[in-house]
Each structure stands twice: as structure tokens, then as C-alpha cells.
Design an enzyme around this catalytic site. Structure first.
Site, PDB file in Angstrom:
ATOM      1  N   HIS A  66      -0.590  -0.581  -0.548  1.00 27.18           N
ATOM      2  CA  HIS A  66      -1.093   0.170   0.320  1.00 27.18           C
ATOM      3  C   HIS A  66      -0.787  -0.252   1.826  1.00 27.18           C
ATOM      4  CE1 HIS A  66      -4.019   2.101  -2.534  1.00 27.18           C
ATOM      5  NE2 HIS A  66      -3.901   0.639  -3.244  1.00 27.18           N
ATOM      6  N   ASN A  92      -9.633   5.391  -4.531  1.00 29.96           N
ATOM      7  CA  ASN A  92      -8.240   5.805  -4.505  1.00 29.96           C
ATOM      8  C   ASN A  92      -8.379   7.365  -4.668  1.00 29.96           C
ATOM      9  OD1 ASN A  92      -6.551   3.733  -4.713  1.00 29.96           O
ATOM     10  ND2 ASN A  92      -6.167   3.700  -6.695  1.00 29.96           N
ATOM     11  N   TYR A 127      -8.964  -9.454  -3.049  1.00 26.85           N
ATOM     12  CA  TYR A 127      -9.219  -8.857  -1.785  1.00 26.85           C
ATOM     13  C   TYR A 127      -9.481  -9.709  -0.731  1.00 26.85           C
ATOM     14  CZ  TYR A 127      -8.364  -4.180  -3.721  1.00 26.85           C
ATOM     15  OH  TYR A 127      -7.735  -3.218  -4.557  1.00 26.85           O
TER      16      TYR A 127
END
Ligand code: HDE
Length: 717
Positions: free
Chosen positions: A100, A173, A387
């Protein structure tokens, strides 16, 4: 502290003879001049208010020349301004996201329609009309930061909601399922999709051996394969795509009751994608197509909007549903659990600084708030580790929440301290708890309303394993395929053909066809024929047989969920000198009424003079404004202009591409010579709308609501 205003008459500036033109004076000998009389465009600060300074605040007198010993001599090490400037420049980049990397963000808000207190105690859902600030970052997955927007790829749809009880990140997404079922496979998936390690290419695409090798060895990815080979991966714009939270989450109410939920974002403007040949050309014509679209829409005040939809269900449904609700390769069809629309997300403010906001925003799936909780979806559990970890690498400090874009907009009180770039530092004596410092002792635990995990009972044997309930890999892939219109099925066949044709190993191509045989026989045979596979492989060995009783779901098709009007779309209008002034004026009026954006395309960017002598500046010169950039076209030359355009290859491509991409075409009689030369004169179907009088524009723009004239067959490419 205010600085003393410099004395005008004593300041010096160095000039070269070309400075008046270039605005960047360089040093070819010294000339003493009064401040402000330099090059026409090169401005000198008149006061300390806009004086250039170093990072230390020292005013800078000369930013054009390094300090050196003699005009042709060595540089002096004491030039602190030069060293500071280069030092900072050398460190301007932070690591791009591993996935991304290419993205674009915007600010906005979420507005809640009704109180959802019965289902969740999350603060943002308590009151009708309550607004929560939001930041959204859209992205592609595989390409680097500088890759093109219309790569065939999944789009990220990451939403940060700055609630009154902390930040909630819904990192989704535009596709509701994922490739893999276990997070330990994520590095392999991403390595296979990204450029090969030896050669460093191909960039931002999956049409290569490594990707299809991995995929064809991972049957769990087949459902996702159907989605990525559909037009979902070539969206017309971020504004026209859905978003999905993918995993099943929990909502928890004030009594501690849990309801399972899947999150959806439904675009107000309906779904829309481009066709593959168009995507390829857009990437060349405007690699920033999607980010420009979002920027322009916000700048024009046409704020993109999505509704938040919830699929809510309980344990009883989860028990009886045909698939495991923890399996991220499965959807719950909207026909089984309807999507309840509970609020809207509006993006109404562009970023002021791309780096500060879009680049530094740090989404973490672990960022949830009281009233929302995780489930045991294995992918979600893995993401919760990844993350936070990745943000430390990218932003370089555990204090990344001090950066404004990541900072909560509610009070933050804790004893975490120090570290690189600490901006908010605790005061007072106590930096631990429990402590005995009374009111000065800082924050305390808050059992009454603090976050508590849902007390789900858990037990089991510790081992590396995959649940049996995750074993069906083909049934929903088939359901997706049979839910598509014929046009969309053709696009899937063409996409698979294109991608697998780029795969050099014949055994990998055949292995994919073996999987397709478990999804749909005609699909597999069509792809095999297109690849010229002479001997059909046997179907892949399946852990579970494909179910053929799953009903088609209309919600899975893009074309069945279009807008039925042309609002928010762009019409490319090809004009020449002598364009009919009345028709053009009527078009401008009709377009405004229908909220359609007009772009004038002309042989010269300076514009055209209409039949009444008025000059209309063009938005694009013909070569810079190919028809792939627009949703439909109008061809409005004067009679001489039509003859002239017929001789321009770019004008012929403008028309021929629009026709082959099934776009609607408005035209005047004078366009015929161009149509003839472009090879479309013989094929003028109902997608061609003649414009003879002003009110024909209404007909045309209404017809354009269908977005494309799909009856015009697209031959496989
Ligand atoms: Fe991500 N993903 N992901 N992902 N993902 C990242 O985090 C990861 C997955 C998604 O605009 C990374 O900050 C793992 C599913 C979006 O900044 C990283 C797994 C979904 C974004 C990471 C997944 C996503 C990311 C890279 C499998 C859809 C961009 C940089 C377990 C629900 C957010 C970063 C933005 C970004 C890890 C799978 C969506 C490396 C380990 C499924 C939209 O942490």
C-alpha cells in the site's frame, strides 16, 4: 522574538545577467544593488516577517551560493546553512510502506444516522446526527510510491475515525475477502506479487510467473482471484468503489452483549470501473488519475460520500452459516444478512501537505474503541501485530501518535514517556502508577467505562493448525462468478487470459486452469482456449467439492450496482474553432444541471473561438486529453474543423478508443469525416447520440446514466 527590520539601503544582492528572466540569480561576479531590485520574479524579503531562516531561526541572506574561498575556490566547512540544508534533504524520505505504498488521503467526517446504543456502546454511534472527524487513505497494494494509479490491483480503503473515546482505525480494502487464511503466509504472498528479487521487476502488476506460481499453489486464494480478475481492481475512481472491513468484528453494548458485524462502505455515486485497455492507456496519459480525481472533486465542492453499512448477526447465524465467519476468504452474501446503513462518511477537505498527512498517517488494526472488539479471525489477529510494528519502522519512534495526523482528538493521559521526538512530555513528579501522590499523581484506571475485551471463552490444543471449517476454497469463487453479468464474466475471462499469457511457465498456466475447472467449466474452457492449452488438465484436487447450490448475489456485480445517472462523471468535449456557440452554451447549462464535469479538448490549449466569436480556453490540448480520461465524449467540430480533425491521429484515437471502450458519444454532423477516418462510421450504434438542437443534450446526459453502452461488443484483446 521580533527581529530588527533590515536597513533597505545597506542590503546587497548578487545578480547575474539572466536573473530577470529566470528568477534565480546566480553568481557571476558581484554587483551591489539595492534590495528588491533583483530579477522580476525573484523576491527579496522586505521585513523579517517572511525572511528565510535556517532551522535554528537565523535569517539567511543568500540562498543561491555556497560559502567558498574565492569565486573558483573550495567550499568552506563552516557554511552551516549549506550543511543543514543538505543534511535535512538527505533524510527527507521515510521508508515507503511495504504494501500500500502508493496512496492518497483526504479529511472528512462520519455522521451517524441513528443511535445504535442497543448494539454498541461505541461513542460515535450513540447519537443521531453526531459527527466524528475522519481521515481516509486509499491505496494500491503492490506498486511502489511512484507507480501508476490504474494498475490492476486491490485498493486499500483505510479509515481513521477520531472518536471521543480514542481513534478507531477500520483498515479495509475495496474487496471483501483476502488471498490467504493465515497471516504467516502474508510475506510470501507479498513477495510473490512484488518485483522479483533478482531483476527488480515487474512493477505494480501481478501478470508474472511468481505471482501466479504462488496463487496456483494456494487454493484458498481462488475466491479472491475471481475478485481481482474482475473490474473491481480497475476502479474508475476511489469515489466509485465500495470498501469492506473484511474480517468479522464484534460490537459490544453497554450490557456487554456481543453482536458480530461485517463493515461495508457503499459509495453514494454507485460502482464504476474502467475496462482493461482503458486502464493501460490511462496509466500513460495520467498516472495520477485517481488522486487527481479525488483532489478535483473535493476542490470543486463535490464531496465524495459513502454510507457505512453493517451486516449484523449472532452466534446462531454463525453456527448455521455454510462457511466459517472467521474465514477471511469468505463473504456473507447480502441476501443472507442485509446491509443496514447507519451513517455516512463525507470527504470534504483535501490534505494541506501530502507528506505530513497521507504519508505519515499510521493505521493500526489494533486501534479500536470501547464498544468494538476483535474476533479470532486469524488474519485479523496477525494484522494486530504487524501494523504497530511497521509504524515504528516507518515513522522511527514510538511517539508517532504525537504527529498531528495520528494524534487522537480526545484527551490522552498516560505515563508513557521519552523516546525519539517526544512532543508531549509529562510534567510533575509521578510517572508510574499506582502512586501515592493524590491529585498530582496523574491519571488513574477507569473500570466504569474503560475498554474491556469481550470475555469470549477460549480453549484448545496449542499447535500449528488450520480449521477444517476453512477448507472449502471454490464454492464462493463460483458464486462470485455466476453473480456477474455476461459483460463482467467476459472481462474476467479476458483478465485471466491477459495475466496468464504473461506467465512464461506453461505448467503454471495449466495449474491455474485446473483450479478454474473447480469454479466454472465454461470459464476454465474459455481461458484454456484463449491460452491455447491443447490438453485440458484435470481439475485440481479439492479439499471440499464445489457447492453448486449457492445462489447468485446481485450485490457482487458492479454493473448491477451502477448509479443510473451521470452525476460526478466527466464528459470530454472535442471542439474546434467555429464550434456551434448555441449548442456549446446549452451543453454547459445541461451539464451544470446534471452535475457533470465538462472538459474542453482542442487542437491548441489556448482554446477555440465559437461560431459567435467567443474564445473558450481548452482544459487540454488534444494529445494531452485522450478520451480514456473521460466517461463519455462529445465531438463538436465546425465543418472545417471536422475535416481538419480527420487528419490528426490523436483525434482519430480519441474517437476510436471511446468507441472500443463502449462509451457514449454525442456528435454533430460535422464529425462524420473524423468518424470515417477513425473507422467508426460504419458502426454507429445506439451509443451514438446525434446533437441537432440544444435539448438533445438532456437526452444524451440521461443516456449516459448507464455509463457505458455495453451492447457494443468488445473483442477480447
Ligand atoms: Fe495490510 N498491511 N496486512 N491488509 N493493509 C499494511 O501497514 C498486513 C490485509 C491494508 O493506507 C502495512 O502501515 C498483514 C488485509 C491497508 O496506510 C502492514 C496482513 C487488509 C493498508 C500490513 C495484511 C489489509 C495496509 C504496510 C495479513 C484488508 C494501508 C504499511 C495478516 C482488510 C494502510 C502499514 C494505509 C497496510 C500488514 C492483510 C488492508 C505491513 C500482516 C486482509 C488498507 O503492516
Amino acid at each position: 522574538m521580533a527581529r530588527k527590520r533590515p536597513e533597505k539601503s545597506t542590503r546587497t544582492q548578487r545578480l547575474d545577467s539572466s536573473s530577470a528572466l529566470s528568477g534565480t540569480p546566480a553568481q557571476y561576479g558581484e554587483v551591489e544593488v539595492l534590495a528588491g531590485t533583483g530579477g522580476e520574479t525573484h523576491q527579496i524579503a522586505e521585513s523579517d516577517e517572511n525572511a528565510l531562516t535556517t532551522q535554528q531561526g537565523v535569517p539567511v541572506a543568500d540562498d543561491q551560493n555556497t560559502l567558498r574561498i574565492g569565486a573558483r575556490g573550495p567550499a568552506a566547512l563552516e557554511d552551516f546553512h549549506f550543511r543543514e540544508k543538505l543534511f535535512h534533504f538527505d533524510h527527507e524520505r521515510i521508508p515507503e510502506r511495504v504494501v500500500h505504498a502508493r496512496g492518497f488521503g483526504a479529511h472528512g467526517y462520519f455522521e451517524n444516522y441513528e443511535s445504535l446504543a442497543e448494539i454498541t456502546r461505541a461513542d460515535l454511534f450513540q447519537r443521531a446526527g453526531q459527527k466524528t472527524p475522519a481521515f481516509v487513505r486509499f491505496s494500491t497494494v503492490a506498486g511502489s510510491k511512484g507507480s501508476a494509479d490504474l494498475a490492476r490491483d486491490v485498493r486499500g480503503f483505510a479509515v481513521k475515525l477520531y472518536t471521543q473515546e480514542g481513534n478507531w482505525d477500520l483498515v479495509g480494502n475495496n474487496i471483501p475477502v483476502f488471498f490467504i487464511q493465515d497471516p504467516i503466509k502474508f510475506p510470501d504472498l507479498v513477495h510473490a506479487a512484488k518485483p522479483a528479487p533478482d531483476r527488480g521487476f515487474p512493477q505494480a502488476q501481478t501478470a508474472h510467473d511468481n505471482f501466479w506460481d504462488f496463487i496456483s499453489l494456494s487454493p484458498e486464494s481462488m475466491h479472491m482471484v475471481m475478485w481481482i480478475m474482475s473490474d473491481r481492481t480497475i476502479p474508475r475512481s476511489f469515489r466509485f468503489m465500495e470498501g469492506f472491513g473484511v474480517h468479522t468484528f464484534r460490537l459490544i453494548n453497554a450490557d456487554g452483549k456481543s453482536t458480530f458485524v461485517k463493515f461495508h462502505w457503499k459509495p453514494k455515486l454507485g460502482l464504476q470501473s474502467v475496462v482493461w485497455n482503458e486502464a493501460v492507456k490511462i496509466n500513460g496519459a495520467d498516472p495520477d488519475y485517481h488522486r487527481r480525481d479525488l483532489w478535483n472533486a473535493i476542490e470543486m465542492g463535490d464531496y465524495p460520500e459513502w454510507e457505512l453499512g453493517l451486516q449484523l448477526f449472532d452466534d446462531a447465524f454463525a453456527e448455521k452459516f455454510a462457511f466459517d465467519i472467521l474465514d477471511p476468504t469468505k463473504i456473507i452474501p447480502e441476501e443472507d444478512v442485509p446491509v443496514r446503513r447507519v451513517g455516512r462518511l463525507v470527504l470534504d477537505r483535501r490534505v494541506d501537505n501530502f507528506f505530513a498527512e497521507t504519508e505519515q498517517v499510521a493505521f493500526c488494526t489494533q486501534n479500536i474503541v470501547p464498544g468494538i472488539d476483535f474476533t479470532n479471525d486469524p488474519l485479523l489477529q496477525g494484522r494486530n501485530f504487524s501494523y504497530l510494528d511497521t509504524q515504528l519502522k516507518r515513522l522511527g519512534s514510538p511517539n508517532f501518535t504525537h504527529i498531528p495526523i495520528n494524534a487522537p482528538k480526545c484527551p490522552v493521559r498516560h505515563f508513557q514517556q521519552d523516546g525519539h521526538m517526544a512532543m508531549h512530555n509529562p510534567t510533575g513528579r509521578a510517572n508510574y502508577e499506582p502512586n501515592s501522590w493524590g491529585e498530582e499523581g496523574g491519571p488513574r484506571e477507569f473500570p466504569a467505562a474503560g475498554f474491556r475485551s469481550f470475555p469470549a471463552p477460549e480453549e484448545g490444543v496449542k499447535r500449528r493448525t488450520r480449521s477444517e471449517t476453512f477448507a472449502d476454497h471454490y464454492s464462493q469463487a463460483r458464486q462470485f462468478y455466476i453473480s456477474q453479468t455476461e459483460t463482467e464474466q467476459t472481462h474476467i475471462i479476458n483478465a485471466l487470459t491477459f495475466e496468464l499469457s504473461k506467465v512464461q511457465r506453461v505448467d503454471i498456466r495449466a495449474r491455474m486452469v485446473a483450479h478454474l475447472l473447480n469454479i466454472d467449466d465454461e470459464l476454465a474452457r474459455a481461458v484454456a482456449t484463449n491460452l491455447r492449452i491443447e490438453t485440458m488438465p484435470s481439475p485440481a484436487t479439492a479439499a471440499r467439492p464445489t457447492r453448486t447450490d449457492l445462489k447468485p448475489s446481485a450485490a457482487l456485480s458492479i454493473l448491477r450496482n451502477g448509479p443510473e445517472n451521470f452525476a460526478g462523471r466527466t464528459l470530454g468535449v472535442l471542439v474546434t474553432d467555429g464550434v456551434d456557440a448555441k449548442l456549446l452554451a446549452a451543453l454547459v447549462k445541461a451539464a451544470r444541471k446534471e452535475q457533470v464535469v465538462l472538459k474542453l479538448i482542442a487542437p491548441e490549449v489556448g482554446g477555440v473561438e465559437d461560431s459567435e466569436g467567443t474564445l473558450h480556453p481548452a482544459h487540454e490540448k488534444l494529445e494531452g486529453g485522450p478520451s480514456v480520461l473521460f466517461d463519455a465524449i462529445a465531438v463538436l467540430p465546425s465543418p472545417e474543423g471536422g475535416e481538419m480533425l480527420a487528419t490528426f491521429p490523436s483525434a482519430r484515437d480519441f474517437v476510436a478508443d471511446a468507441v472500443s471502450h463502449c462509451k457514449f458519444v454525442a456528435w454533430v454532423e460535422a464529425a462524420r469525416p473524423l468518424f470515417h477516418k477513425a473507422g467508426v462510421a460504419e458502426a454507429m450504434d445506439e451509443g451514438f447520440v446525434p446533437i441537432e438542437k440544444p435539448k438533445d443534450w438532456i437526452t444524451f446526459l440521461t443516456v449516459c446514466g448507464k455509463l457505458r453502452y455495453w451492447d457494443r461488443a468488445i473483442p477480447p484483446r
